[in-house]
Design an enzyme around this catalytic site. Sequence first.
Site, PDB file in Angstrom:
ATOM      1  N   LYS A  66       0.945  -1.262   0.117  1.00  0.00           N
ATOM      2  CA  LYS A  66       0.175  -0.190   0.107  1.00  0.00           C
ATOM      3  C   LYS A  66       0.740   1.302   0.646  1.00  0.00           C
ATOM      4  O   LYS A  66       0.501   2.280  -0.678  1.00  0.00           O
ATOM      5  CB  LYS A  66      -1.385  -0.251   1.398  1.00  0.00           C
ATOM      6  CG  LYS A  66      -2.640  -0.713   0.735  1.00  0.00           C
ATOM      7  CD  LYS A  66      -3.252  -0.827   2.343  1.00  0.00           C
ATOM      8  CE  LYS A  66      -3.821  -2.050   2.067  1.00  0.00           C
ATOM      9  NZ  LYS A  66      -4.951  -2.011   2.944  1.00  0.00           N
ATOM     10  N   ASP A 102     -10.675   1.998   2.291  1.00  0.00           N
ATOM     11  CA  ASP A 102     -10.307   0.619   3.289  1.00  0.00           C
ATOM     12  C   ASP A 102     -11.458   1.813   4.494  1.00  0.00           C
ATOM     13  O   ASP A 102     -12.367   1.274   5.029  1.00  0.00           O
ATOM     14  CB  ASP A 102      -9.153   1.384   3.704  1.00  0.00           C
ATOM     15  CG  ASP A 102      -8.253   0.170   3.179  1.00  0.00           C
ATOM     16  OD1 ASP A 102      -9.593  -1.034   2.696  1.00  0.00           O
ATOM     17  OD2 ASP A 102      -7.411   0.244   3.247  1.00  0.00           O
TER      18      ASP A 102
END
Length: 271
Positions: A66, A102
């Site tokens: 990420k 997220d």
Amino acid sequence: MTDRYAVIGNPIAQSKSPVIHAAFARQVDHDIRYDAVLAAPDAFEHTVRAFMAEGGRGMNVTAPFKLDALALSDRLSDRAQAAQAVNTLSFTEDGIVGDNTDGFGLVFDIQSHLRMPLAGRRILIVGAGGAARGVLLPLLQAGPASLLVVNRSQDKAQALVEPWTGRYPTIAAGGLPAVRGRQFDVVINATSTGLSDTALDLGQDLYAPGALAYEMVYGRETSFMADARAQGAAVVADGLGMLVGQAAESFRIWRGVMPDPDPVLQMLLSR
Ligand code: ATR
């Protein structure tokens, strides 16, 4: 032509994203192909660019990439900027756009699926690593009465909230003992204890009547979840709904239509 997408990570074989996105595509009748792509630890950029060269339109990014995806992005959404991590890449004519869905997935799961509106609630986040940072802004934007971030190392919690205290005076930080004597409506475990199943001692009487305990990892009952049940949390959830929610928002970014996460979550739960 069939539009191509993929999730990239290492490991990746366990990923549920291909099943989830295939279900979304069926739901809204879009013609897409969504694969799982394994990248060697030092080959993230190479693997992404190879997928782009094959005509790929976008990628989801999971551990451990990420931060690499953040660095690779030519442009970032506000939420990716806030999270300092990217889980959704879109390959556009203007370059690679990085986003982070997220936090959206978490807030969506709590408010829409678990039916706990966050406005006016007292929220506790335990943990101050990447998982916590990834969800902070969408939680603040939901308008809680207070948001306390506690961490084993207090200085990390302090550093995490520092950029937000000006704009969101309801946010505060502390060490784990800061929860003593306080009650919360929503307690989110954003530590990595759920992965190793290490115990996390948060003391007694943490949960207000009707409170939700939310474990960000999924797949099994963690000690945080067992403790929450024993201490009387009204609802105990793992992170599967967050996973489906973040996928839905990625799908919307790419395809311009928001799929309904609920039937897909039900499908995963019944497997
Ligand atoms: P992630 O990206 O999953 O958030 P991370 O950045 O390594 O992973 O952060 C792990 C988080 O879990 C940290 O908040 C860590 O606390 P410290 O900053 O004090 O290390 C927390 N954590 C891990 N093991 C823990 C334990 N046994 N008890 C309490 N907190 C723990």
